[in-house]
Design an enzyme around this catalytic site. Structure first.
Site, PDB file in Angstrom:
ATOM      1  N   GLY A  65     -37.239 -63.640   9.749  1.00 38.12           N
ATOM      2  CA  GLY A  65     -36.079 -62.751   9.902  1.00 38.12           C
ATOM      3  C   GLY A  65     -35.584 -62.338   8.536  1.00 38.12           C
ATOM      4  O   GLY A  65     -35.403 -63.182   7.649  1.00 38.12           O
ATOM      5  N   GLY A 100     -32.915 -59.986   8.189  1.00 36.42           N
ATOM      6  CA  GLY A 100     -31.624 -59.306   8.332  1.00 36.42           C
ATOM      7  C   GLY A 100     -30.668 -59.965   7.344  1.00 36.42           C
ATOM      8  O   GLY A 100     -31.103 -60.666   6.416  1.00 36.42           O
ATOM      9  N   ASN A 101     -29.386 -59.803   7.560  1.00 40.89           N
ATOM     10  CA  ASN A 101     -28.396 -60.350   6.625  1.00 40.89           C
ATOM     11  C   ASN A 101     -28.618 -61.832   6.348  1.00 40.89           C
ATOM     12  O   ASN A 101     -28.658 -62.265   5.196  1.00 40.89           O
ATOM     13  CB  ASN A 101     -26.990 -60.087   7.183  1.00 40.89           C
ATOM     14  N   GLY A 154     -31.330 -63.991   7.073  1.00 42.56           N
ATOM     15  CA  GLY A 154     -32.626 -64.370   6.514  1.00 42.56           C
ATOM     16  C   GLY A 154     -32.776 -63.911   5.070  1.00 42.56           C
ATOM     17  O   GLY A 154     -33.244 -64.675   4.206  1.00 42.56           O
ATOM     18  N   LYS A 183     -18.161 -64.636  22.553  1.00 42.70           N
ATOM     19  CA  LYS A 183     -19.218 -63.737  22.080  1.00 42.70           C
ATOM     20  C   LYS A 183     -19.082 -62.444  22.851  1.00 42.70           C
ATOM     21  O   LYS A 183     -18.575 -62.438  23.981  1.00 42.70           O
ATOM     22  CB  LYS A 183     -20.594 -64.365  22.336  1.00 42.70           C
TER      23      LYS A 183
HETATM   24  N1  GLU Z   1     -21.886 -64.229  14.670  1.00 38.75           N
HETATM   25  C1  GLU Z   1     -21.731 -65.415  13.910  1.00 38.75           C
HETATM   26  C2  GLU Z   1     -22.175 -66.629  14.686  1.00 38.75           C
HETATM   27  O1  GLU Z   1     -22.902 -66.514  15.651  1.00 38.75           O
HETATM   28  C3  GLU Z   1     -20.342 -65.533  13.315  1.00 38.75           C
HETATM   29  C4  GLU Z   1     -19.229 -65.708  14.251  1.00 38.75           C
HETATM   30  C5  GLU Z   1     -17.860 -65.637  13.572  1.00 38.75           C
HETATM   31  O2  GLU Z   1     -17.781 -65.613  12.361  1.00 38.75           O
HETATM   32  O3  GLU Z   1     -16.896 -65.574  14.322  1.00 38.75           O
HETATM   33  O4  GLU Z   1     -21.882 -67.728  14.324  1.00 38.75           O
END
Ligand code: GLU
Length: 423
Positions: free
Chosen positions: A226, A228-229, A231, A114
């Site tokens: 939520g 956003g995308n 929700g 992340k």
């Molecule tokens: N940000 C998304 C998650 O937390 C997607 C992560 C990804 O596709 O690598 O699962």
């Protein structure tokens, strides 16, 4: 705290607090050795960068970015990049740990990562965000790539940001490498389903859970926190499928109507007004009240720690579908299990996002683009297999789904470590 646990050397700077506390509860059951626990307790790599960006008012500001690669025993690290003013490296690390588990739960060949930049995107122009994104990528370019670590969208980042990441990376490496990042637009190697694969993947799992609870969608009332995308797409798809969405909210507050909201109209209203507030055929409701509203399925699709020991006992839903990352605290999870509320944990419920990314990555690597229907079929099969494995273990051990999902994921990660000779 267990004896073995006390023996572990912990580097406070690199400690993943979430993983230690979560692991503790299943440690005894899994009979992890001290070495196994240690492997799961620390991220492999924590990169923090500081970089200058000249803003449009002529002033130069230093920005902070992080990328944490938690575990890559099962494949290249994978996970989103977020823009958030309160981003802290410890939290990024927790989320990277969750990504490692998530990829293992749905059995896709990725580790977990992340990253993000400490920035409030609402205070900056698009062009300033572009400069910040490109500068951040220049700083971390050595650590990412199709076979190293593959970023994706996360909180406050989108397709456009993914294009800047890709373009900057390709400038640096002097070659096309679409598999470097997922969540791209269709024209640059993205897939149609990726924008809503988190929501759709969660819905596939929800439908399986409803079958087990003998719930029929015709009478089911859903509240979504939520907009956003994730929700918004969850509300839209569920509405199209015939579910009654009784409440939705964004960061400013929400709307409720027990007879059901017309979601396409709510989306139109949000797009024109920039907020949910003021939609005419609904009452206003706060985010806190939405969580405890009278509904059958609650979908937290906003930020972490929304359901805690203060409100868990007032949750009325029979199923909580965690589309956000870590929306339920460990204490609340236990309270909900005791009240027979099924919590479909984030590592399973929202894994459709990264599963969609996996399908995009495969197509980029092979330069072979599939029909939309084939993508959906594959996504569904990944999600349902994962659900069935988790459900079977829950039944066997009479345990919450999160515990079962973690056990499956941890066993898979440790098997990969063992096969590599690290254990
Ligand atoms: N940000 C998304 C998650 O937390 C997607 C992560 C990804 O596709 O690598 O699962």
């Amino acid at each position: 705290m267990s004896k073995n646990h006390e023996r572990i050397h912990i580097d406070e700077k690199n400690l993943c607090h979430l993983c230690v506390s979560e692991l503790e509860s299943i440690y005894a059951e899994l009979k992890l050795t001290a070495s196994e626990l240690e492997i799961l307790s620390m991220p492999r790599r924590v990169v923090t960068v500081h970089f200058p960006v000249r803003l449009s008012n002529g002033a130069t500001k230093m920005f902070i970015g992080h990328r944490v690669q938690f575990n890559d025993a099962r494949g290249p690290s994978k996970g989103g990049i977020r823009f958030h003013p309160d981003l802290k490296v410890d939290h990024v690390s927790d989320l990277a740990f969750l990504m490692s588990l998530k990829c293992a739960v749905v059995d896709i060949p990725f580790g977990g990562a992340k990253g993000g930049v400490v920035v409030n995107p609402k205070e900056l122009s698009r062009s300033e965000l572009e400069l910040i994104t490109r500068a951040y990528i220049r700083e971390i370019a050595d650590y990412i790539g199709p076979f190293k670590d593959i970023p994706a969208p996360d909180v406050y980042t989108d397709e456009k940001v993914m294009v800047w990441i890709l373009d900057e990376y390709e400038h640096l490496t002097r070659e096309h490498a679409p598999a470097t990042v997922t969540g791209k637009p269709l024209e640059l190697g993205g897939i149609r389903a990726r924008t809503y694969s988190t929501s759709l993947g969660g819905i596939y799992v929800l439908e399986e859970a409803m079958k087990k609870e003998a719930m029929d969608k015709s009478g089911v009332r859903v509240a979504v926190q939520g907009f956003g995308n994730v929700g918004e797409n969850a509300a839209r798809i569920l509405h199209e499928m015939g579910y009654k969405i009784i409440a939705v909210s964004d960061s400013r507050g929400g709307l409720i109507n027990q007879t059901g909201l017309n979601i396409p109209d709510v989306i139109k209203h949000k797009n024109t007004e920039g907020r949910l507030e003021g939609f005419d055929t609904a009452e206003s409701i706060s985010n806190e009240d939405l969580l405890v509203s009278d509904c059958d399925v609650l979908v937290p699709a906003a930020l972490s720690d929304q359901i805690d020991d203060r409100n868990a006992d007032n949750i009325k839903a029979k199923i909580v579908l965690e589309l956000a990352n870590a929306p339920t605290t460990t204490e609340a999870d236990i309270l909900l299990f005791d009240r027979s509320v099924t919590v479909i944990p984030d590592v399973l419920a929202n894994a459709g996002g990264v599963a969609g990314s996996y399908l995009e990555w495969i197509q980029n690597l092979n330069n072979d683009y599939w029909e939309h229907g084939r993508v959906l079929e594959k996504l569904k099969s990944i999600m349902i297999s994962a659900y069935n494995a988790v459900y079977a273990l829950c039944q066997e051990e009479n345990s919450p789904m999160r515990k079962a999902a973690y056990k499956i994921a941890i066993r898979r990660i440790l098997t990969a470590e063992r096969l590599r000779g690290n254990l």
